[in-house]
Enzyme design. Structure first.
Site, short mmCIF file in Angstrom:
data_model
loop_
_atom_site.label_atom_id
_atom_site.label_comp_id
_atom_site.label_asym_id
_atom_site.label_seq_id
_atom_site.Cartn_x
_atom_site.Cartn_y
_atom_site.Cartn_z
CB CYS A 83 -0.94 0.11 1.20
SG CYS A 83 -2.05 -1.27 1.36
NE ARG A 137 4.51 1.67 -0.26
CZ ARG A 137 5.52 1.23 0.47
NH1 ARG A 137 6.74 1.36 0.02
NH2 ARG A 137 5.33 0.68 1.64
CD1 TRP A 163 -0.35 -6.14 -3.37
CD2 TRP A 163 -0.40 -6.76 -1.22
NE1 TRP A 163 0.01 -7.45 -3.31
CE2 TRP A 163 -0.01 -7.86 -2.00
CE3 TRP A 163 -0.49 -6.92 0.16
CZ2 TRP A 163 0.29 -9.10 -1.47
CZ3 TRP A 163 -0.20 -8.15 0.70
CH2 TRP A 163 0.19 -9.23 -0.10
CG ASN A 200 1.89 0.67 4.10
OD1 ASN A 200 1.55 -0.48 3.81
ND2 ASN A 200 3.15 1.07 4.09
N GLY A 201 -0.12 -1.13 6.26
CA GLY A 201 0.30 -2.05 7.32
C GLY A 201 -0.83 -2.98 7.68
CD GLU A 204 16.82 -12.73 -9.11
OE1 GLU A 204 16.36 -13.29 -8.10
OE2 GLU A 204 16.41 -11.62 -9.50
CE LYS A 206 13.23 -10.50 -11.01
NZ LYS A 206 14.14 -10.46 -9.92
CD GLU A 229 9.39 -10.88 -9.40
OE1 GLU A 229 8.71 -10.47 -8.46
OE2 GLU A 229 10.62 -10.72 -9.46
CG HIS A 239 19.44 -36.98 -6.30
ND1 HIS A 239 19.88 -38.24 -5.93
CD2 HIS A 239 20.54 -36.27 -6.62
CE1 HIS A 239 21.21 -38.27 -6.00
NE2 HIS A 239 21.63 -37.08 -6.43
CE LYS A 259 11.35 -2.48 -6.19
NZ LYS A 259 12.06 -3.50 -6.97
#
Ligand code: M6R
Length: 612
Positions: free
Chosen positions: A2, A27, A74, A100-101, A487, A491, A494, A510, A607
């Site tokens: 947020c 955000r 968010w 926000n939180g 990584e 990427k 996402e 395995h 983000k």
């Protein structure tokens, strides 16, 4: 997650708030809203969807007020919807709040207020805040400054994390803000002041910022910013001047922030190196100044982070262990804090966070401090929460990273970890000078090598076009190449929404090799000369089972064995993750573009992850 922004001054608040929200959309972007004081009422306009939707709703010109708050969301509590969008008001429409939180005890507070007759319109945790402020303003607030006192009483009841902005039509000359474990900055202008979740949101208007601490209350007027401690005792606060250029947070002719940030990696790394070292001279970490005695007392290092930052940490581990001979454990922050890690005063805990606001990483840091470790933060954001908690901080200086998918932050984190390891090794005298000088010279060559890769992207674009409709992909590597496989796979997931797995190449047999079938795409990263034969054998195993392969390499390999090969410049195996990751960043970028997705704001993500 947020984003919040607030304005008080002599200009129309709405355009400033909307611009701020557009910059904060990374955000969270499932709903957005704005509350402006208009004459003697608070007018709220909000809806689900992106900030751009607000333009239609707000009718920029019909809201003329000069005080307001705004929010981009968010979702945590309650699905994205108009009712759940912020700002939220109390039942009497006297107070409007953006938050926000997470308020952990909101169900308790909600029941308490419902028993007092309050009605709730949303499923959010936030809606308890304006109602609680209203409740206290009507019950038992005495003395001067009742608005601030009511906000303080409400905040005292909250458990969890919050950055809150509040306005009231009873007190139209001010807005109030407070934070705990969520980011908040106050921008100081001339005849106007601002609040925001981060600096770039208000950078077009000011370079002067206050960085409030946890539990500090701030009263913001047009011409004054007043700070109070948690008992409402007034105090003054130092201003921080931010040197960033506002343009650094703009797209600069690139189609997306992610592409811009991929292309910024050479310059970002130059900034990271800065004046940390010159060839033939010892590294300069005057922000640490660790003595030989102190570093010799460290018998264990933890590197703790999330997502991409954790992947950077994996390579940091290899470099530190190799050069400093100190055992390093890399941990995911959300796991670390719940597994009772063995920490004492001889432990150094390094926390990596681009944003410096990741709740899991901050919580892990706090735990390590409690257990007596020395804590060192690596962050990209000056004055971010993590840097204020840690005993020591070093900055990556990569410039603002806006795209949700982290790219330049990763490469600058690996570079900074490499320089840090060289510095430790110099202090400890644990590796020969010749080896360290060679590594320094390789680091100095990285920006040019990155530019070379970025000047030749046709092959990766063509490969992206061939594979963008696929459902699964595999990434394989050994040693530091495995870190890059992780990584690259993250990427791809996402921003391209393609299922992918990353495996240490030797682990394939395995179990996961059972997933390899005709025509599945396997991407191999091969850069470590010591592991080349083994890696090639593992790739051969998937070719035998029908996989089509793309190899990213700086080695001479029999290229006719593979469907596609991308050659990258050579460097030390310790640093190769900085170069080999670039074709993978571009691959996920171009796949995402081919699929017509929103590269910078992928679904379900934000983000900066300020909830645990
Ligand atoms: O701001 P931080 O570095 O603490 O963020 C950690 C992760 O949330 C972040 O790296 C995330 O994995 C990125 N979206 C990856 O591209």
């Amino acid at each position: 997650m947020c984003g919040i922004v607030g304005y008080i001054g002599d200009k129309k608040a709405t355009p400033i708030l909307i611009n701020g929200l557009l910059s904060l959309e990374y955000r969270g972007y499932d709903s957005a809203g704005i509350a402006v004081l208009d004459k003697d009422k608070i007018v709220v306009r909000k809806d689900k969807g992106r900030v751009n939707n607000l333009y239609d709703l707000v009718g920029i010109n019909d809201l003329t007020g000069t005080v307001g708050i705004a929010h981009t969301r968010w979702a945590t509590h309650g699905k994205p919807s108009k009712e759940n969008a912020h700002p939220h008001m109390d039942n009497s429409s006297t107070f409007a709040v953006v938050h926000n939180g997470i308020i952990e005890n909101y169900t308790e507070i909600r029941s308490f207020l419902e028993n007092k007759g309050y009605k709730f319109l949303s499923q959010t945790d936030t809606e308890v805040i304006p109602n609680l402020i209203h409740y206290y303003s009507e019950n038992g607030i005495q003395g001067e400054n009742p608005f601030l006192r009511a906000v303080k009483s409400a905040v005292d009841d909250l458990k969890g994390s919050y950055a809150i902005g509040v306005i009231s039509n009873k007190y139209p000359d001010r807005l109030i803000a407070v934070r705990k474990d969520s980011p908040l900055v106050i921008g100081k202008g001339i005849g106007e002041n601002f609040i925001a979740s981060d600096i770039p949101a208000i950078l077009p208007y000011t370079r002067e910022f206050y960085l409030p601490d946890d539990n500090e209350f701030v009263e913001i007027y047009e011409n004054k910013v007043q700070f109070y401690d948690s008992s409402l005792v007034e105090h003054s606060k130092a201003i921080k001047n931010i040197e960033w250029d506002a343009c650094a947070a703009e797209k600069d002719g690139f189609e997306d922030y992610m592409l811009k940030e991929i292309y910024e990696q050479s310059s970002a790394i130059r900034e990271t190196i800065g004046s940390r070292f010159r060839l033939g001279e010892k590294c300069d970490f005057d922000d640490l100044n660790f003595s030989k005695e102190f570093l010799s007392s460290i018998n264990k290092i933890y590197i703790v982070a999330c997502g991409t930052a954790m992947h950077a940490g994996l390579t940091g581990k290899t470099i530190i262990e190799k050069l400093c001979k100190i055992p390093v454990t890399v941990d995911i922050a959300s796991e670390f804090r719940y597994r009772d890690p063995i920490i004492d005063k001889n432990t150094l805990c390094i926390f990596i966070s681009q944003s410096g606001e990741t709740a899991d990483t901050i919580a892990a840091l706090k735990l390590s401090k409690e257990k007596g470790a020395t804590t060192l933060a690596i962050s990209n954001v000056i004055g971010s929460s993590i840097t204020r908690e840690a005993n020591y901080t070093i900055y990556t200086h990569a410039g603002p990273e806006i795209a949700v998918a982290s790219t330049k932050a990763y490469s600058s984190q690996v570079v900074l970890l490499a320089i840090l390891a060289i510095y430790f090794a110099e202090v400890l005298d644990s590796t020969s000078n010749e080896v360290l000088e060679n590594l320094k010279s390789e680091i100095l060559d990285l920006p040019v090598k990155i530019s070379n890769i970025l000047d030749n992207t046709e092959e990766i674009k063509a490969f992206a076009k061939k594979v963008y409709t696929e459902k699964d992909m595999f990434f394989l590597g050994r040693g530091t190449d495995y870190n890059v496989a992780l990584e690259g796979s993250l990427k791809l997931k996402e921003i391209s929404y393609i299922h992918s797995e990353a495996y240490a190449a030797g682990e394939l047999k395995h179990g996961p090799i059972a997933l390899i079938e005709n025509n599945v795409t396997v991407i191999g990263i091969i850069t470590d000369p010591k592991l080349i034969e083994k890696s090639l054998s593992n790739i051969q195993e998937v070719i035998t089972r029908g996989a089509k392969t793309l190899i990213i390499t700086n080695q001479i390999i029999p290229s006719d064995h593979f469907n596609y090969v991308i050659n990258i410049p050579n460097t030390s195996a310790l640093l190769s993750p900085i170069l080999s990751v670039i074709p993978l960043q571009l691959l996920s970028y171009y796949i995402s573009k081919n699929k017509g997705l929103d590269v910078d704001k992928p679904r379900n993500l934000a983000k900066s992850v300020t909830v645990e």
